[in-house]
Enzyme design. Structure first.
Site, PDB file in Angstrom:
ATOM      1  CG  HIS A 129      -2.157  -0.810   1.071  1.00 22.01           C
ATOM      2  ND1 HIS A 129      -2.126  -2.161   0.833  1.00 22.01           N
ATOM      3  CD2 HIS A 129      -3.478  -0.456   1.123  1.00 22.01           C
ATOM      4  CE1 HIS A 129      -3.374  -2.615   0.767  1.00 22.01           C
ATOM      5  NE2 HIS A 129      -4.212  -1.604   0.919  1.00 22.01           N
ATOM      6  CG  HIS A 176       2.267  -3.185   6.499  1.00 24.35           C
ATOM      7  ND1 HIS A 176       3.005  -4.188   5.912  1.00 24.35           N
ATOM      8  CD2 HIS A 176       1.221  -2.952   5.658  1.00 24.35           C
ATOM      9  CE1 HIS A 176       2.449  -4.549   4.776  1.00 24.35           C
ATOM     10  NE2 HIS A 176       1.361  -3.825   4.602  1.00 24.35           N
TER      11      HIS A 176
END
Length: 300
Positions: free
Chosen positions: A184, A242
């Site tokens: 992303h 993350h």
């Protein structure tokens, strides 16, 4: 005066052959690759956070950044490009300036996006880093509750010294091993960086009629692009998808890919518009041959 056919290669077919090859690679790497199986220590609290889901799903990322970026470039090229024919021929006909410039910026944009994604995916599957919610999705049982040494390192596999994931969602368990780097972050920062360069180039004319675009619209849009990438990266950390180092590395990959594409391909050059009654210096394309002939003028 140099004659080029196509943008990335000798013809349009080569251009789109490169893009198709990148697209196929982007699709095949997740399908036929398995992440490196890494172990963990029960003392590592960074992988024992709860699974929260995505604030920005992958499909929304693609629509928002890829489709949105393409739409912005199409609109800007149509409204701001110099009207009239260019010195570029396709099947013997001069193409309009806006179409030639749009072709160059979109081709470079898609090429860089593919390069950024391939670089990210190769690192993901090779490193096999565990996401913050890995322990919950893996569900190794009461392994950490029964261990006497919290710093003991468990490897994946059978046996007392190893661990096995008992979670039922195998796809999510696989994804939980793909933390580094953040896809992303790499895609969002690639698109935002490319758009920042693009708007700086296309809205650089600071004459009176475009003063508003230069001093207000341009920095506003550039700021929005950067803010969108920043929000995307922060959301990945807040969603426990993350670690901070993952989004940092992903952002650096995206920024580097955008800078390399802009500096190497130079897609923002202005295309010379033919004057009235001026013939294109290009010869007609040979029968059965397709491609764009791009003329670079010796004058700046």
């Amino acid at each position: 005066m140099a004659k080029l056919i196509g943008f990335l290669g000798r013809s349009v077919l080569v251009d789109w052959g490169v893009l198709v090859a990148e697209g196929i690679t982007v699709l095949l790497v997740p399908l036929f690759s398995s992440p490196t199986l890494r172990g963990f220590s029960c003392s590592d609290s960074s992988i024992r956070l709860p699974y929260l889901g995505d604030t920005i799903p992958t499909w929304a990322l693609g629509v928002g950044f890829i489709v949105g970026g393409l739409a912005l470039m199409v609109l800007l090229e149509i409204f701001l490009s110099t009207p009239g024919p260019s010195g570029v021929l396709c099947r013997g006909r001069a193409l309009p300036v806006w179409l030639v410039q749009l072709y160059s910026v979109i081709t470079a944009f898609l090429c860089g996006a593919g390069f950024s994604q391939i670089t990210t995916d190769i690192a993901k599957y090779h490193v096999g880093a565990l996401r913050p919610h890995f322990y919950q999705l893996c569900d190794p049982g009461n392994l950490c509750e029964s261990v006497t040494d919290p710093f003991k390192y468990f490897y994946p596999g059978d046996g007392f010294e190893n661990y096995q994931c008992k979670g039922w969602d195998l796809h999510r368990i696989k994804e939980a091993r793909l933390s580094f780097p953040s896809g992303h972050a790499s895609l969002s920062f690639y698109v935002s960086t490319y758009l920042i360069f693009y708007f700086h180039s296309r809205l650089r004319d600071c004459k009176t009629q475009r003063a508003l675009a230069c001093f207000i619209v341009r920095p506003f849009i550039q700021g929005l692009a950067l803010l969108a990438a920043w929000f995307t990266a922060v959301s990945r950390v807040m969603d426990n998808m993350h670690h901070w180092r993952d989004v940092t590395a992903g952002g650096l990959i995206g920024i580097t890919a955008a800078v390399l594409i802009v500096q190497s391909l130079k897609p923002f050059k202005d295309v010379r518009c033919l004057k009235p009654n001026e013939e294109s210096p290009l010869r007609h394309l040979q029968a059965g041959r397709t491609g764009l002939n791009d003329i670079e003028s010796n004058s700046n």
